[in-house]
Enzyme design. Structure first.
Site, PDB file in Angstrom:
ATOM      1  N   LYS A 158      46.368  43.073  35.793  1.00 42.69           N
ATOM      2  CA  LYS A 158      44.872  42.901  35.279  1.00 42.69           C
ATOM      3  C   LYS A 158      44.501  44.418  34.634  1.00 42.69           C
ATOM      4  O   LYS A 158      43.780  44.114  33.494  1.00 42.69           O
ATOM      5  CB  LYS A 158      44.175  42.645  36.524  1.00 42.69           C
ATOM      6  CG  LYS A 158      42.402  42.586  36.217  1.00 42.69           C
ATOM      7  CD  LYS A 158      41.811  42.061  37.459  1.00 42.69           C
ATOM      8  CE  LYS A 158      40.236  42.401  37.238  1.00 42.69           C
ATOM      9  NZ  LYS A 158      39.397  42.167  38.228  1.00 42.69           N
ATOM     10  N   GLU A 194      53.406  50.952  39.782  1.00 39.54           N
ATOM     11  CA  GLU A 194      54.652  50.264  39.963  1.00 39.54           C
ATOM     12  C   GLU A 194      54.999  49.538  38.857  1.00 39.54           C
ATOM     13  O   GLU A 194      56.169  49.103  38.307  1.00 39.54           O
ATOM     14  CB  GLU A 194      54.594  49.206  41.197  1.00 39.54           C
ATOM     15  CG  GLU A 194      54.472  49.916  42.516  1.00 39.54           C
ATOM     16  CD  GLU A 194      53.019  50.290  42.807  1.00 39.54           C
ATOM     17  OE1 GLU A 194      52.053  50.458  42.125  1.00 39.54           O
ATOM     18  OE2 GLU A 194      52.880  50.026  44.186  1.00 39.54           O
ATOM     19  N   GLY A 217      42.008  40.711  41.009  1.00 41.09           N
ATOM     20  CA  GLY A 217      43.363  40.187  40.976  1.00 41.09           C
ATOM     21  C   GLY A 217      43.809  39.179  41.879  1.00 41.09           C
ATOM     22  O   GLY A 217      44.660  38.355  41.525  1.00 41.09           O
ATOM     23  N   ARG A 218      43.422  38.900  43.281  1.00 43.84           N
ATOM     24  CA  ARG A 218      44.072  37.998  44.050  1.00 43.84           C
ATOM     25  C   ARG A 218      43.432  36.597  44.076  1.00 43.84           C
ATOM     26  O   ARG A 218      43.995  35.796  44.689  1.00 43.84           O
ATOM     27  CB  ARG A 218      43.862  38.718  45.437  1.00 43.84           C
ATOM     28  CG  ARG A 218      42.259  38.791  45.813  1.00 43.84           C
ATOM     29  CD  ARG A 218      42.058  39.608  47.295  1.00 43.84           C
ATOM     30  NE  ARG A 218      40.583  40.284  47.390  1.00 43.84           N
ATOM     31  CZ  ARG A 218      40.223  41.176  46.887  1.00 43.84           C
ATOM     32  NH1 ARG A 218      40.989  41.975  46.216  1.00 43.84           N
ATOM     33  NH2 ARG A 218      39.069  41.840  47.269  1.00 43.84           N
ATOM     34  N   GLU A 238      42.853  41.617  52.141  1.00 45.25           N
ATOM     35  CA  GLU A 238      42.350  42.319  51.075  1.00 45.25           C
ATOM     36  C   GLU A 238      40.863  42.131  50.742  1.00 45.25           C
ATOM     37  O   GLU A 238      40.074  43.001  50.437  1.00 45.25           O
ATOM     38  CB  GLU A 238      43.352  42.383  49.778  1.00 45.25           C
ATOM     39  CG  GLU A 238      42.793  43.522  48.941  1.00 45.25           C
ATOM     40  CD  GLU A 238      43.908  43.690  47.485  1.00 45.25           C
ATOM     41  OE1 GLU A 238      44.671  44.606  48.008  1.00 45.25           O
ATOM     42  OE2 GLU A 238      43.658  42.774  46.815  1.00 45.25           O
ATOM     43  N   HIS A 289      61.909  29.477  66.371  1.00 46.60           N
ATOM     44  CA  HIS A 289      62.996  30.097  67.178  1.00 46.60           C
ATOM     45  C   HIS A 289      62.903  31.694  67.055  1.00 46.60           C
ATOM     46  O   HIS A 289      64.145  32.220  67.094  1.00 46.60           O
ATOM     47  CB  HIS A 289      64.257  29.401  66.575  1.00 46.60           C
ATOM     48  CG  HIS A 289      64.231  27.913  66.434  1.00 46.60           C
ATOM     49  ND1 HIS A 289      64.697  27.168  67.670  1.00 46.60           N
ATOM     50  CD2 HIS A 289      63.715  26.916  65.580  1.00 46.60           C
ATOM     51  CE1 HIS A 289      64.668  26.178  67.333  1.00 46.60           C
ATOM     52  NE2 HIS A 289      64.176  25.713  66.190  1.00 46.60           N
ATOM     53  N   LYS A 337      46.744  54.927  46.210  1.00 48.19           N
ATOM     54  CA  LYS A 337      47.172  54.903  44.902  1.00 48.19           C
ATOM     55  C   LYS A 337      47.049  56.398  44.400  1.00 48.19           C
ATOM     56  O   LYS A 337      47.959  56.854  43.838  1.00 48.19           O
ATOM     57  CB  LYS A 337      46.483  53.970  43.853  1.00 48.19           C
ATOM     58  CG  LYS A 337      47.026  52.541  44.072  1.00 48.19           C
ATOM     59  CD  LYS A 337      46.325  51.859  42.896  1.00 48.19           C
ATOM     60  CE  LYS A 337      46.442  50.208  42.884  1.00 48.19           C
ATOM     61  NZ  LYS A 337      45.664  49.773  41.901  1.00 48.19           N
TER      62      LYS A 337
HETATM   63  O1  LIG Z   1      46.905  43.263  38.364  1.00 54.84           O
HETATM   64  P1  LIG Z   1      47.148  45.079  38.573  1.00 54.84           P
HETATM   65  O2  LIG Z   1      45.592  45.566  37.963  1.00 54.84           O
HETATM   66  O3  LIG Z   1      48.290  45.556  38.046  1.00 54.84           O
HETATM   67  O4  LIG Z   1      46.606  45.089  40.188  1.00 54.84           O
HETATM   68  C1  LIG Z   1      47.699  44.551  41.032  1.00 54.84           C
HETATM   69  C2  LIG Z   1      47.151  45.002  42.551  1.00 54.84           C
HETATM   70  O5  LIG Z   1      46.897  46.135  42.656  1.00 54.84           O
HETATM   71  C3  LIG Z   1      46.086  46.744  43.688  1.00 54.84           C
HETATM   72  O6  LIG Z   1      47.156  46.489  44.653  1.00 54.84           O
HETATM   73  C4  LIG Z   1      45.150  45.850  44.267  1.00 54.84           C
HETATM   74  O7  LIG Z   1      44.843  46.186  45.379  1.00 54.84           O
HETATM   75  C5  LIG Z   1      45.346  44.396  44.223  1.00 54.84           C
HETATM   76  O8  LIG Z   1      44.217  43.428  44.294  1.00 54.84           O
HETATM   77  C6  LIG Z   1      45.747  43.809  42.901  1.00 54.84           C
HETATM   78  O9  LIG Z   1      46.384  42.573  42.703  1.00 54.84           O
END
Ligand SMILES: O=P(O)(O)OC[C@H]1O[C@H](O)[C@H](O)[C@@H](O)[C@@H]1O
Length: 492
Positions: free
Chosen positions: A169, A175, A233-234, A319, A350, A459
């Site tokens: 996003k 990463e 994002g989620r 989150e 199990h 971060k």
């Molecule tokens: O989609 P991006 O901007 O790369 O973000 C990826 C993720 O980054 C962080 O971990 C946020 O806490 C998430 O909510 C998000 O989905």
């Protein structure tokens, strides 16, 4: 009760009609209906970022569909109609691209690089709908910055037959950016080209899925599908982030996924509280967390297809609602989101189910099963679901009189959700059910379910440690962190 595509048996929970009526009273006092309408009106309910939360708009049909008669929609301002128009423009472009890629026999491997919301949703859906996917394409999801994950995929693919989807996003997540840079370098090192005219070019083999199209262009990706800052994002699998899903199942089935979610949206936004499944589950969550003091909930999907669902729901719920400050800035005196955990059944039985039956803590369990298991070995499916039903029964009835060590207290609560089958529409409805349920408990707690400032702290500190590492400057850093960093550097 029956909600769109989802049957829910809530009868094994530790509540009575009176409990539920009192919880509904709490919902009324917490202005749940007004908060729900504010979301549907596009108000900036994500107050800390001054954004609306309109993931549901991504699955609203162009004519409003089942929500068309809602008084809130009928009084929408023009900019909401424009937003819906933009949604459908982008969706049409995305689905045309998806079908084109789906039909391109030269592309055999799709590598999605993203993390968190740009990874978990597409991964859970592509896994779940594997029966709907042509067998001539392989889907790979790379999220971890650990080079083992990307390296493992790159060893198995070829540049000329691979499409990389860089999903982020923000297009700044460390990463994802490192994985994307490494994938790009690998592509160039193995015969790919930066020349847009070349047959194996970055232009043809990389697509960015992001709200930050400028950053994607600076990275060197011209083919971009965008979305909007009002999609958290989620909550983004319904947007351009869903491109891997659309490539996997095709445009028609992607629309079915959206339709299933829309049916649940309409149920949530229009049904009275007592017949509203997301509301009932959200209130149950508040009951267990704040009145019964249960601190975790176990989610057990009895479906191999749903094996990644719990991981997805961990982000969605923890989150969203893992917060301690209310929307008006005061510290809450009551706890919020429980720990969400679990594994698919019957595997979990199990492993950790022993604790659910006889451990000292009461942990509500959520069973998710399919009535019709699809094309694989019907006998297996019957055995799978009978196990789920038996576990729910065992938790409830317990066992006594067989000697103290063998006795189980029983009276341990569970809910049982059943889909007719694992198809796009049912899955869409199931996921939307969880999104709205989380909104309900967040509304009762009066927290902002749509930001995630805690994640930002980690971060930022990672960025600072990187910078300090290059200058070997540890002044002002706590002793424990310093020692770990020094140890890491020594080993190089
Ligand atoms: O989609 P991006 O901007 O790369 O973000 C990826 C993720 O980054 C962080 O971990 C946020 O806490 C998430 O909510 C998000 O989905």
């Amino acid at each position: 009760m029956q909600a769109p595509h989802v049957f829910a048996d809530l009868s094994k929970n530790l509540w009575t009609r009176e409990t539920e009526a009192l919880l509904r009273q709490l919902a009324v006092e917490s202005l749940l209906a007004r908060k729900r309408d504010a979301m549907l009106a596009g108000a900036a309910i994500n107050t800390s970022e001054q954004r609306s939360a309109m993931h549901w708009l991504l699955r609203t049909p162009a004519d409003g569909g089942q929500l068309a008669q809602s008084p809130v929609l009928r009084s929408w301002p023009q900019d909401m109609h424009s937003a819906l128009h933009d949604v459908h423009d982008t969706l049409d472009r995305m689905l045309a691209l998806a079908d084109q890629i789906k039909g391109n026999q030269q592309i055999t491997d799709i590598v999605n690089i993203g993390i968190g919301g740009s990874h978990l949703g597409p991964e859970v859906v592509v896994n779940a709908l594997e029966d709907w996917i042509d067998k001539d394409k392989n889907f790979h999801f790379v999220s971890n910055v650990d080079g083992h994950e990307l390296g493992h995929v790159l060893r198995r693919v070829k540049p000329e037959s691979t499409l990389f989807l860089i999903a982020s996003k923000s297009f700044t997540t460390a990463e994802t950016m490192l994985n994307a840079r490494s994938a790009r370098q690998w592509f160039l090192d193995h015969g790919g080209s930066e020349d847009p005219q070349a047959p194996c070019s970055i232009d043809r083999h990389f697509v960015a899925l992001t709200t930050n199209t400028q950053a994607a262009a600076e990275f060197g990706i011209q083919r971009t599908l965008g979305f909007w800052d009002w999609v958290g994002g989620r909550f983004s699998l319904w947007s351009a982030i869903g491109l891997p899903i659309a490539i996997a199942i095709g445009s028609e089935q992607f629309r079915a996924l959206l339709d299933g979610a829309h049916a649940m949206d309409a149920h949530f936004f229009t049904e009275p509280l007592e017949n509203n499944l997301p509301v009932r589950l959200g209130l149950l969550d508040v009951w267990y967390r704040n009145f019964c003091h249960f601190s975790s909930r176990c989610i057990a999907p009895y479906s191999h297809g749903l094996r990644r669902l719990t991981a997805y729901l961990q982000q969605l719920e923890m989150e969203s609602n893992g917060k301690s400050i209310s929307k008006n800035g005061t510290r809450l005196s009551a706890p919020t989101a429980p720990v969400i955990w679990g594994e698919p059944g019957t595997n979990g039985q199990h492993a950790f189910f022993q604790m659910l039956h006889q451990g000292p803590d009461v942990i509500p369990v959520e069973f998710i099963a399919l009535r019709d298991g699809g094309k694989y070995l019907g006998e297996h499916h019957q055995s799978l679901v009978v196990n789920a039903i038996a576990q729910a029964q065992a938790l409830m009835v317990g066992r006594c009189g067989e000697g103290q060590e063998k006795d189980c207290d029983g009276n341990r609560p569970s809910s049982f959700l059943m889909l007719e089958r694992l198809d796009p529409a049912s899955l869409g409805a199931l996921i939307a059910l969880y999104e709205h349920r989380i909104f309900v408990s967040g509304a009762i707690w009066d927290i902002n379910s749509f930001d995630q400032w805690g994640v930002e702290l980690g971060k930022n500190l990672a960025k600072q440690l990187h910078a300090r590492k290059s200058h070997n400057d540890w002044s002002g850093v706590d002793a424990s962190t310093q020692e770990l960093m020094k140890r890491l550097m020594e080993s190089h």
